[in-house]
Design an enzyme around this catalytic site. Structure first.
Site, PDB file in Angstrom:
ATOM      1  N   CYS A  67       0.839  -1.193   0.000  1.00 27.89           N
ATOM      2  CA  CYS A  67       0.000   0.000   0.000  1.00 27.89           C
ATOM      3  C   CYS A  67       0.877   1.248   0.000  1.00 27.89           C
ATOM      4  O   CYS A  67       2.042   1.211   0.387  1.00 27.89           O
ATOM      5  CB  CYS A  67      -0.956  -0.003   1.193  1.00 27.89           C
ATOM      6  N   SER A  92       3.352  -2.288   3.950  1.00 31.02           N
ATOM      7  CA  SER A  92       3.291  -0.841   3.731  1.00 31.02           C
ATOM      8  C   SER A  92       4.504  -0.376   2.946  1.00 31.02           C
ATOM      9  O   SER A  92       5.575  -0.985   3.008  1.00 31.02           O
ATOM     10  CB  SER A  92       3.274  -0.108   5.072  1.00 31.02           C
ATOM     11  N   ASP A  93       4.325   0.714   2.190  1.00 30.04           N
ATOM     12  CA  ASP A  93       5.505   1.401   1.704  1.00 30.04           C
ATOM     13  C   ASP A  93       6.253   1.898   2.937  1.00 30.04           C
ATOM     14  O   ASP A  93       5.663   2.143   3.998  1.00 30.04           O
ATOM     15  CB  ASP A  93       5.116   2.566   0.792  1.00 30.04           C
ATOM     16  N   CYS A  94       7.557   2.036   2.807  1.00 29.57           N
ATOM     17  CA  CYS A  94       8.384   2.191   4.000  1.00 29.57           C
ATOM     18  C   CYS A  94       8.055   3.465   4.775  1.00 29.57           C
ATOM     19  O   CYS A  94       8.052   4.570   4.215  1.00 29.57           O
ATOM     20  CB  CYS A  94       9.853   2.150   3.618  1.00 29.57           C
ATOM     21  N   SER A 141       5.147   4.185   6.043  1.00 27.40           N
ATOM     22  CA  SER A 141       3.818   4.717   5.726  1.00 27.40           C
ATOM     23  C   SER A 141       2.993   5.006   6.973  1.00 27.40           C
ATOM     24  O   SER A 141       2.189   5.947   6.988  1.00 27.40           O
ATOM     25  CB  SER A 141       3.055   3.742   4.830  1.00 27.40           C
TER      26      SER A 141
END
Length: 800
Positions: free
Chosen positions: A283, A316-318, A320
């Site tokens: 995401c 998650s994108d890092c 996030s």
């Protein structure tokens, strides 16, 4: 009850001692003992490894190969304390030393080759290089599905070889499958273009190449299907603004209609999960309609996990979650509240530290349930079991350094570049140059000596670089002049030398374009021009040139080179994307006719005034007449682009003949099935039964379309057969046309090849209406092959 001051003071001291003790106990519980690496062992449940650790492996059911993966994963998770569980839900999982579970770093990248981005990948003396393929936008331009899969297979083989050398992980957070909605977006280089169907097809093929273990592709139990490496489709969803005029991805709220969401932004991800069986979805940072994507229960649990039935995990994108708290400041959540909220929404792993740092306390505060941690950990460990992390993968154990940067792998990188290169202009059949002649070439421009620019971002360290001027030097005598100090071209003092080289040359080849200083992650463009004085360089060198000029553009996004298109001395224009480590060789092979170009543009190239008509932050794809905004992508832009989506020339000529065994199909409506109302334009005439909801139909009907591709020129070549559909006239909001199929075919000069397409009525001819329903309109659809000159009517009716 009466208390003396002394007694009251004792109570206060006792309270603070208790608080301090509680804090210390919690701190000790959440601070893990030193992590143990996997070390010299290739898999976790190696009996020798447990013997070395002084443990009896037979006591751990999660190491019992005779048990199903879900049983083993549950046993492993049940063996942990709450604090230990929370620590494993970050991308740097420390493991649990007391039960022999080693540390594992989840983050690796393999966008177009194994990358040095991520915690798990290390280039060193053992493995110093990998094959670096063209960036995704150029590989997509080949429109060759088997090539896309083959590249994935080679990349995963090199990844496994690196893994055996303890230099890489097994989980790769690639590919990026966001649709290119706006030509200014900085990450176009990473993506498969602007058409959702093409993007989803690329995603499915590349993921299959990365993940599929030969012989197990059609396994019935997808939750135990073996994986070569685990891929991840990202960034979900409606993510395509990085940093534009003060708006950045960490604060942006994408306001998206249900129609656009289903039709454009979700479709590639659905194809990646359903067709590619990807092991993970990531995401994104942004919000969609007010809600951060990583906290959206509808997007995660209900859609990815529920409707699409993901066999894997959501990450998650890092950072996030941190972005959600400190960037979006969503709902005023504390770190514990945000961590609990995303966990409930279906986020299984935090690429970051919020889950490890705050989930333990979130459970203690009653904001999260430990059972939700258990569920996520089960998803994660089942993926690792499918990868052989616990039991080994004997079929890959022999892979090593000799399997990286092989001649075959590097030739595939060169072939990918050759197949993707697009010929945009070729006046007077200027190209190809005759390889038998001894040309004196002036090779000029900031990309003539390109190295790093050719491999783009998310790249590893390439096996080698074949730079453009060296590639051309294999065919001709080359005089090199820099022209500009770099692509920003801020110093005009280099131009005179370039003009002098062109004055004495038979042919001038100009290498211009963009690079990561202009378009990149966290860097969107504000215009579509060549940077700095590049246009001036081109014009001055062209004026000075003795012979014809060939303009070669290295870029991801389109640039407005209408001035060059109109310049009679610039005979040929080539778009070479960012062509990877073998780029110079591939470009030279095309210029000198060793390879006949067949690539097609995967994005529309707009003229410069397009971006002046609408802000990048306007999300709708359909035109907005009230605001004067034009439509986006070829599907909704009715103006005249510089070069349209799917455009590309060849050194030969192809003709099409299109036939179909059937020109009409009647859809049988069930007794309880109702006609669906479809909105028509004011002047349109709606049928009595306008259409049917796809969800209410069995949709088994198929349309066959046969395309005869005849090469009427004198050179062998590849042709990309692009098939579109157009909805019945008058349907409000329908795309002008949309891709429903494509195939790349090789045809020898004077010969004909027949390509047969079979289209499911609902999958290929349906639309998304304004309310988000997928519907099949009744009436006459049009099948278009290539440009508008070749088409075929297909009529859908109904019976009841």
């Amino acid at each position: 009850m009466f208390t003396t001051p002394l007694t009251r003071m004792a109570q206060i001291i006792a309270f603070f001692v208790l608080v301090c003790f509680s804090y210390l106990a919690t701190s000790l519980a959440t601070t893990p003992p030193p992590a143990i690496p996997l070390g010299n062992y290739s898999y976790v449940c190696d009996p020798a490894r447990f013997t070395e650790l002084g443990m009896d492996m037979s006591k751990f059911a999660w190491c019992n190969k005779d048990l199903p993966y879900d049983v083993r994963a549950k046993d492993l998770v049940d063996s942990m304390t709450l604090a230990e569980k929370a620590l494993q839900l970050g991308d740097k999982a420390p493991g649990v030393p007391r039960i022999g579970l080693p540390m594992y770093y989840w983050w690796s990248e393999a966008l177009h080759g194994v990358s040095d981005v991520g915690h798990a990948t290390k280039f060193n003396d053992v493995v110093a290089n990998v094959t670096s393929f063209p960036t995704v936008i150029l590989t997509t331009a080949s429109f060759n599905q088997s090539l896309w899969k083959n590249i994935g297979q080679v990349v995963s083989t090199e990844a496994r070889a690196m893994r055996n050398a303890a230099s890489a992980g097994l989980t790769y957070w690639s590919p990026n499958i966001n649709v290119v909605r706006d030509p200014r977006w900085g990450r176009i280089t990473e993506t498969p273009g602007e058409d959702p169907f093409v993007v989803g097809t690329y995603a499915s093929q590349y993921v299959r190449g990365l993940q599929d273990v030969e012989g197990t592709e059609n396994a019935t139990d997808l939750n135990s299907r073996p994986l070569k490496v685990a891929a991840c489709c990202k960034h979900y969803a409606a993510y395509d603004v990085d940093a534009w005029l003060g708006v950045d991805r960490y604060h942006f709220d994408a306001i998206v209609t249900e129609q656009d969401m289903e039709e454009t932004f979700l479709r590639p991800f659905e194809m990646c999960v359903k067709d590619g069986d990807v092991a993970s979805v990531m995401c994104s940072y942004n919000r969609v309609n007010g809600i951060p994507t990583c906290a959206d229960l509808n997007l995660l649990n209900r859609t990815i996990r529920g409707d699409w039935n993901l066999h894997g995990y959501i990450v998650s994108d890092c950072d996030s979650i941190e972005v959600m708290v400190h960037g979006h400041k969503w709902l005023g959540d504390t770190p514990e509240e945000a961590s609990a909220r995303t966990l409930r929404a279906g986020l299984d792993m935090d690429c970051g530290t919020f889950y490890p740092d705050f989930l333990n306390n979130a459970v203690a505060l009653g904001k999260a349930r430990e059972s939700d941690l258990d569920k996520s950990l089960n998803y994660l460990y089942i993926v690792l079991m499918r990868l052989g992390y616990f039991d080994g993968s004997p079929q890959y154990s022999s892979l090593g350094k000799a399997d990286i940067c092989t001649d075959e792998n590097m030739e595939l990188a060169a072939e990918a570049a050759r197949e993707g290169i697009v010929l945009l202009k070729n006046e007077d059949n200027n190209l190809p140059l005759d390889p038998k002649k001894q040309y004196n070439l002036a090779v000029v421009g900031p990309h003539a000596n390109a190295t790093l620019a050719m491999v783009g971002n998310y790249a590893g360290i390439p096996c080698r670089y074949v730079i453009p001027k060296d590639g051309l030097a294999k065919y001709a005598n080359v005089t090199y002049a820099q022209g500009c100090e770099n692509v920003l071209c801020e110093n005009g003092s280099y131009i005179e030398e370039a003009k002098q080289a062109a004055t004495n040359a038979d042919v001038t080849v100009l290498f211009v374009g963009l690079d990561l200083t202009v378009e990149a992650e966290s860097l969107d463009r504000t215009d579509l021009y060549l940077p700095g004085s590049q246009t001036d360089l081109i014009n001055q060198v062209t004026d000075a040139s003795k012979g014809p000029v060939i303009l070669v553009i290295l870029s991801a996004g389109g640039v407005d080179v209408s001035f060059a298109q109109e310049n009679e001395k610039i005979k040929s224009i080539i778009w070479a994307g960012f062509p990877g480590q073998e780029g110079g060789s591939a470009i030279a092979d095309v210029i000198f006719g060793k390879y006949n170009p067949g690539g097609r543009l995967p994005i529309t190239w707009f003229k410069s005034d397009y971006v002046l008509q609408l802000p990048m932050t306007s999300m709708p794809l359909r035109p907005n007449e009230t605001l004067g905004y034009p439509g986006r992508t070829y599907k909704f832009f009715s103006g005249t682009p510089l070069y349209p989506f799917g455009y590309g020339l060849s050194y030969t000529t192809f003709n099409y003949k299109v036939t179909s065994p059937s020109s009409s199909i009647n859809i049988q409506l069930g007794k309880t099935q109702q006609c669906h109302n479809i909105i028509y334009k004011v002047n349109g005439t709606s049928p009595a039964c306008a259409g049917v909801q796809v969800a209410d139909s069995s949709c088994t009907e198929e349309i066959q379309v046969d395309v005869q591709v005849q090469n009427v020129g004198n050179k062998d070549g590849d042709n990309v057969v692009m098939v579109y559909s157009s909805a019945p006239s008058g349907v409000a909001g329908a795309p002008i046309k949309q891709v429903i199929g494509f195939e790349r075919v090789f045809v020898r000069a004077g010969e004909t090849q027949t390509v047969t397409f079979k289209f499911n009525a609902c999958k290929s001819f349906s639309l998304i209406d304004q309310k988000g329903y997928k519907v099949l309109p009744f009436g006459e659809h049009t099948v278009i092959v290539g440009d508008e000159s070749t088409s075929l009517p297909i009529t859908f009716g109904f019976q009841k």
